[in-house]
Design an enzyme around this catalytic site. Sequence first.
Site, PDB file in Angstrom:
ATOM      1  N   ARG A 101      41.769  34.407  41.437  1.00  0.00           N
ATOM      2  CA  ARG A 101      42.477  35.512  42.090  1.00  0.00           C
ATOM      3  C   ARG A 101      41.609  36.110  43.177  1.00  0.00           C
ATOM      4  O   ARG A 101      40.496  36.566  42.907  1.00  0.00           O
ATOM      5  CB  ARG A 101      42.858  36.589  41.071  1.00  0.00           C
ATOM      6  CG  ARG A 101      43.364  37.874  41.714  1.00  0.00           C
ATOM      7  CD  ARG A 101      44.066  38.765  40.713  1.00  0.00           C
ATOM      8  NE  ARG A 101      45.402  38.279  40.462  1.00  0.00           N
ATOM      9  CZ  ARG A 101      46.199  38.755  39.497  1.00  0.00           C
ATOM     10  NH1 ARG A 101      45.758  39.691  38.681  1.00  0.00           N
ATOM     11  NH2 ARG A 101      47.415  38.276  39.352  1.00  0.00           N
ATOM     12  N   PHE A 139      39.747  43.555  49.188  1.00  0.00           N
ATOM     13  CA  PHE A 139      39.699  44.083  47.830  1.00  0.00           C
ATOM     14  C   PHE A 139      38.598  43.387  47.011  1.00  0.00           C
ATOM     15  O   PHE A 139      37.508  43.913  46.847  1.00  0.00           O
ATOM     16  CB  PHE A 139      41.067  43.911  47.177  1.00  0.00           C
ATOM     17  CG  PHE A 139      41.225  44.634  45.861  1.00  0.00           C
ATOM     18  CD1 PHE A 139      40.437  45.716  45.525  1.00  0.00           C
ATOM     19  CD2 PHE A 139      42.194  44.211  44.952  1.00  0.00           C
ATOM     20  CE1 PHE A 139      40.591  46.377  44.312  1.00  0.00           C
ATOM     21  CE2 PHE A 139      42.359  44.867  43.739  1.00  0.00           C
ATOM     22  CZ  PHE A 139      41.556  45.948  43.417  1.00  0.00           C
ATOM     23  N   GLN A 141      38.032  37.357  42.152  1.00  0.00           N
ATOM     24  CA  GLN A 141      37.905  37.324  40.692  1.00  0.00           C
ATOM     25  C   GLN A 141      37.574  35.911  40.205  1.00  0.00           C
ATOM     26  O   GLN A 141      38.117  34.915  40.675  1.00  0.00           O
ATOM     27  CB  GLN A 141      39.189  37.815  40.029  1.00  0.00           C
ATOM     28  CG  GLN A 141      39.097  37.913  38.521  1.00  0.00           C
ATOM     29  CD  GLN A 141      40.305  38.585  37.904  1.00  0.00           C
ATOM     30  OE1 GLN A 141      41.061  39.249  38.601  1.00  0.00           O
ATOM     31  NE2 GLN A 141      40.484  38.409  36.620  1.00  0.00           N
ATOM     32  N   ASN A 154      38.051  43.323  32.566  1.00  0.00           N
ATOM     33  CA  ASN A 154      38.423  43.559  31.167  1.00  0.00           C
ATOM     34  C   ASN A 154      39.933  43.710  31.067  1.00  0.00           C
ATOM     35  O   ASN A 154      40.647  43.643  32.072  1.00  0.00           O
ATOM     36  CB  ASN A 154      37.703  44.800  30.609  1.00  0.00           C
ATOM     37  CG  ASN A 154      37.944  46.045  31.426  1.00  0.00           C
ATOM     38  OD1 ASN A 154      39.073  46.389  31.746  1.00  0.00           O
ATOM     39  ND2 ASN A 154      36.871  46.744  31.789  1.00  0.00           N
ATOM     40  N   PHE A 177      34.256  40.223  38.965  1.00  0.00           N
ATOM     41  CA  PHE A 177      34.771  40.146  40.321  1.00  0.00           C
ATOM     42  C   PHE A 177      33.717  40.601  41.314  1.00  0.00           C
ATOM     43  O   PHE A 177      32.789  41.339  40.977  1.00  0.00           O
ATOM     44  CB  PHE A 177      36.066  40.954  40.484  1.00  0.00           C
ATOM     45  CG  PHE A 177      35.970  42.386  40.071  1.00  0.00           C
ATOM     46  CD1 PHE A 177      35.835  43.395  40.991  1.00  0.00           C
ATOM     47  CD2 PHE A 177      36.022  42.738  38.727  1.00  0.00           C
ATOM     48  CE1 PHE A 177      35.753  44.719  40.607  1.00  0.00           C
ATOM     49  CE2 PHE A 177      35.942  44.052  38.332  1.00  0.00           C
ATOM     50  CZ  PHE A 177      35.790  45.057  39.273  1.00  0.00           C
ATOM     51  N   LEU A 210      37.424  52.237  40.751  1.00  0.00           N
ATOM     52  CA  LEU A 210      37.306  51.371  39.577  1.00  0.00           C
ATOM     53  C   LEU A 210      36.074  51.685  38.737  1.00  0.00           C
ATOM     54  O   LEU A 210      35.859  51.061  37.698  1.00  0.00           O
ATOM     55  CB  LEU A 210      37.254  49.911  40.016  1.00  0.00           C
ATOM     56  CG  LEU A 210      38.459  49.420  40.822  1.00  0.00           C
ATOM     57  CD1 LEU A 210      38.230  48.000  41.289  1.00  0.00           C
ATOM     58  CD2 LEU A 210      39.737  49.537  40.027  1.00  0.00           C
ATOM     59  N   HIS A 256      35.252  49.715  35.052  1.00  0.00           N
ATOM     60  CA  HIS A 256      34.597  48.439  35.326  1.00  0.00           C
ATOM     61  C   HIS A 256      33.131  48.654  35.703  1.00  0.00           C
ATOM     62  O   HIS A 256      32.817  49.042  36.828  1.00  0.00           O
ATOM     63  CB  HIS A 256      35.324  47.702  36.453  1.00  0.00           C
ATOM     64  CG  HIS A 256      36.760  47.411  36.133  1.00  0.00           C
ATOM     65  ND1 HIS A 256      37.131  46.375  35.305  1.00  0.00           N
ATOM     66  CD2 HIS A 256      37.904  48.046  36.487  1.00  0.00           C
ATOM     67  CE1 HIS A 256      38.454  46.371  35.176  1.00  0.00           C
ATOM     68  NE2 HIS A 256      38.939  47.377  35.879  1.00  0.00           N
TER      69      HIS A 256
END
Length: 284
Positions: free
Chosen positions: A147, A152, A155, A215, A227, A236, A246
């Site tokens: 991903r 952004f 992942q 997670n 990520f 985050l 995170h």
Amino acid sequence: MARLTFAAGLALLQATSGNAFIAGPVSAPRATVAPVTSASEAEALLEAKSPRLIASNATGAGALGLGLVAGAAVALAGATRRSSAGQGRRSTASAEVVARKANPTATFETTMGSFKAEIYLDRVPITASNFIDLCTTGFYNGVHFHRVIPGFMDQFGCPNARDPNARNAGQGGPPDGEFKNLVTGATERRSNGGNIKDENISRDTNAPGTLSMANTGQPNSGGSQFFLNVNNNSNLDWFAPGPSKHPVFGKIIEGMDIAVAISKVPTRNDNPKTPIMMKSITIS
């Protein structure tokens, strides 16, 4: 294992497919660690196996092993007790307990190029030790980024993504088992689908270039997935308001352009159309 949910950092980027979320680089200043200044404190930290025995009182003159650290604490505590018995008071001499080693470096070799990251063993020893163990055992070799979202993050780390087109990519983790805490020497465990304990202790923000744990949104549900942040995703942070928690465990120090390039490749449902494979991750 329960399906990992993608805890999106921005409202417009919130995912509905249910995969795990991860985030990333320029980290916040290191958390200040109070020095160990007395024998009683050194003894208490030793008994608790506290990472402060590693993180405090850095001298920069090299690195003492954990055994020397523990020995120094024991010797100091014992000397204090003898002084107390003989003189009726504790010594107030400060303890120069530790000289900290430099953090390890991870070199990521991908089919799009390589990059390097400092791994924050000094700040999040359980999380970093888990990652290092997975790297040194070859767990990540042959796994694909499953991903990526421009502006952004990227992942990675799901073992199901050895198949670049796997429909269950983002749902997997490492096998249950044990690994060594490289700071304390303690035995740590992966359980309930390869999950490790949350380590929300260091206030490093999800800044561009940082490595952050994925997670499911539930406590203690991190494992092998993480990520690379290519944007400022401070929302985050585990210490930020909101449900996404995170913890950051590293920072890219070389090859940030590769992480950005990975985030910008053409995708289908956020999965790269042309597979991007991790050839290897080596620790030095």
